[in-house]
Design a protein around this motif. Structure first.
Motif, PDB file in Angstrom:
ATOM      1  N   GLN A 166       0.848  -1.184   0.000  1.00 52.25           N
ATOM      2  CA  GLN A 166       0.000   0.000   0.000  1.00 52.25           C
ATOM      3  C   GLN A 166       0.886   1.238   0.000  1.00 52.25           C
ATOM      4  OE1 GLN A 166      -2.664   0.328   3.341  1.00 52.25           O
ATOM      5  NE2 GLN A 166      -3.748   2.052   2.460  1.00 52.25           N
ATOM      6  N   ALA A 169       2.235   1.497  -3.227  1.00 50.74           N
ATOM      7  CA  ALA A 169       1.193   1.953  -4.161  1.00 50.74           C
ATOM      8  C   ALA A 169       0.936   3.423  -3.944  1.00 50.74           C
ATOM      9  CB  ALA A 169      -0.078   1.139  -3.959  1.00 50.74           C
ATOM     10  N   GLU A 170       0.913   3.897  -2.698  1.00 53.55           N
ATOM     11  CA  GLU A 170       0.672   5.302  -2.411  1.00 53.55           C
ATOM     12  C   GLU A 170       1.828   6.144  -2.945  1.00 53.55           C
ATOM     13  OE1 GLU A 170      -1.166   7.011   0.645  1.00 53.55           O
ATOM     14  OE2 GLU A 170      -2.586   5.422   0.866  1.00 53.55           O
ATOM     15  N   GLU A 172       3.670   5.337  -5.374  1.00 53.74           N
ATOM     16  CA  GLU A 172       3.520   5.350  -6.831  1.00 53.74           C
ATOM     17  C   GLU A 172       2.383   6.277  -7.219  1.00 53.74           C
ATOM     18  OE1 GLU A 172       3.255   1.554  -8.805  1.00 53.74           O
ATOM     19  OE2 GLU A 172       4.947   0.820  -7.647  1.00 53.74           O
ATOM     20  N   LYS A 173       1.302   6.241  -6.439  1.00 49.29           N
ATOM     21  CA  LYS A 173       0.156   7.102  -6.728  1.00 49.29           C
ATOM     22  C   LYS A 173       0.601   8.556  -6.640  1.00 49.29           C
ATOM     23  CE  LYS A 173      -4.373   8.216  -4.932  1.00 49.29           C
ATOM     24  NZ  LYS A 173      -5.304   8.024  -3.890  1.00 49.29           N
ATOM     25  N   GLU A 174       1.327   8.896  -5.588  1.00 46.60           N
ATOM     26  CA  GLU A 174       1.794  10.266  -5.425  1.00 46.60           C
ATOM     27  C   GLU A 174       2.754  10.611  -6.574  1.00 46.60           C
ATOM     28  OE1 GLU A 174       3.526  10.773  -1.539  1.00 46.60           O
ATOM     29  OE2 GLU A 174       1.616  10.432  -0.527  1.00 46.60           O
ATOM     30  N   CYS A 176       2.666   9.243  -9.436  1.00 47.40           N
ATOM     31  CA  CYS A 176       1.839   9.365 -10.643  1.00 47.40           C
ATOM     32  C   CYS A 176       1.109  10.700 -10.633  1.00 47.40           C
ATOM     33  CB  CYS A 176       0.844   8.227 -10.751  1.00 47.40           C
ATOM     34  SG  CYS A 176       1.597   6.690 -11.275  1.00 47.40           S
ATOM     35  N   GLU A 177       0.569  11.086  -9.500  1.00 53.18           N
ATOM     36  CA  GLU A 177      -0.168  12.342  -9.408  1.00 53.18           C
ATOM     37  C   GLU A 177       0.785  13.504  -9.653  1.00 53.18           C
ATOM     38  OE1 GLU A 177      -2.199  12.492  -5.610  1.00 53.18           O
ATOM     39  OE2 GLU A 177      -3.701  11.058  -6.257  1.00 53.18           O
ATOM     40  N   GLN A 180       1.375  13.509 -13.175  1.00 55.50           N
ATOM     41  CA  GLN A 180       0.155  13.972 -13.883  1.00 55.50           C
ATOM     42  C   GLN A 180       0.062  15.486 -13.691  1.00 55.50           C
ATOM     43  OE1 GLN A 180      -3.417  12.190 -12.437  1.00 55.50           O
ATOM     44  NE2 GLN A 180      -4.543  12.629 -14.256  1.00 55.50           N
TER      45      GLN A 180
END
Length: 187
Positions: A166, A169-170, A172-174, A176-177, A180
């Protein structure tokens, strides 16, 4: 014979008879005096024996009186001893009654204690059986708890792995964000 010779012979015979009577009287007198002397001696001896016996009897009466007094004292002592023994016997009887009552109470207590002891033994056996059963359950529970601990350890590992994933993933999410956002700004 001549009458004067006869008379002289008669006088001589009379004198002989008087002399014979005098000798007899003297003999009887001497015999009476001897007898009287013997009787007086026997009477004196009898008086002495009676006096001695009287003294002995007086002494014996005194001894008997002294003995009677001593026996009286002994009887008084024996009467007092009898009273004391009667008192002790009465106390002993009272003590016996108290001891019998105490003994009966002890017997009842012993019976009650034996009953209680039997109940306690039964309860102890029941508790021991229950303890054995609880030990068996405890053993099973410990085995089950060990299994759960193994499962918890496995779950903790999975949780840590999931948390790690997690976090990754977070991250990576951050990332990615952030990419982005960077892409949107560059556009």
């Amino acid at each position: 014979m001549d009458p004067s010779a006869t008379r002289t012979t008669l006088k001589v015979l009379g004198l002989c008879a008087i002399l014979l009577l005098l000798v007899a009287a003297v003999t009887v007198s001497v015999a009476v005096m001897v007898w009287h002397s013997e009787a007086a001696r026997q009477l004196k001896a009898c008086h002495e024996r009676a006096s001695n016996e009287t003294v002995a009897l007086v002494d014996r009466v005194a001894e008997l009186e002294k003995e009677r007094v001593e026996r009286g004292k002994q009887m008084e002592k024996l009467a007092q001893r009898e009273k004391e023994l009667q008192r002790q016997l009465s106390q002993a009887k009272d003590g016996k009654k108290r001891l019998n009552a105490t003994l009966m109470a002890c017997w009842e207590n012993t019976t009650l204690l034996n009953t209680n002891l039997s109940v306690l033994h039964n309860e102890m056996f029941a508790l021991q059986a229950e303890g054995t059963e609880m030990d068996s359950r405890n053993g099973a529970l410990q085995v089950e708890m060990a299994q759960w601990q193994d499962q918890v350890a496995g779950l903790q590992e999975q949780l840590e792995s999931v948390l790690g994933k997690q976090a990754t993933a977070e991250a990576e999410k951050e990332h990615c964000e952030a990419r982005q956002n960077a892409l949107q700004e560059s556009l």
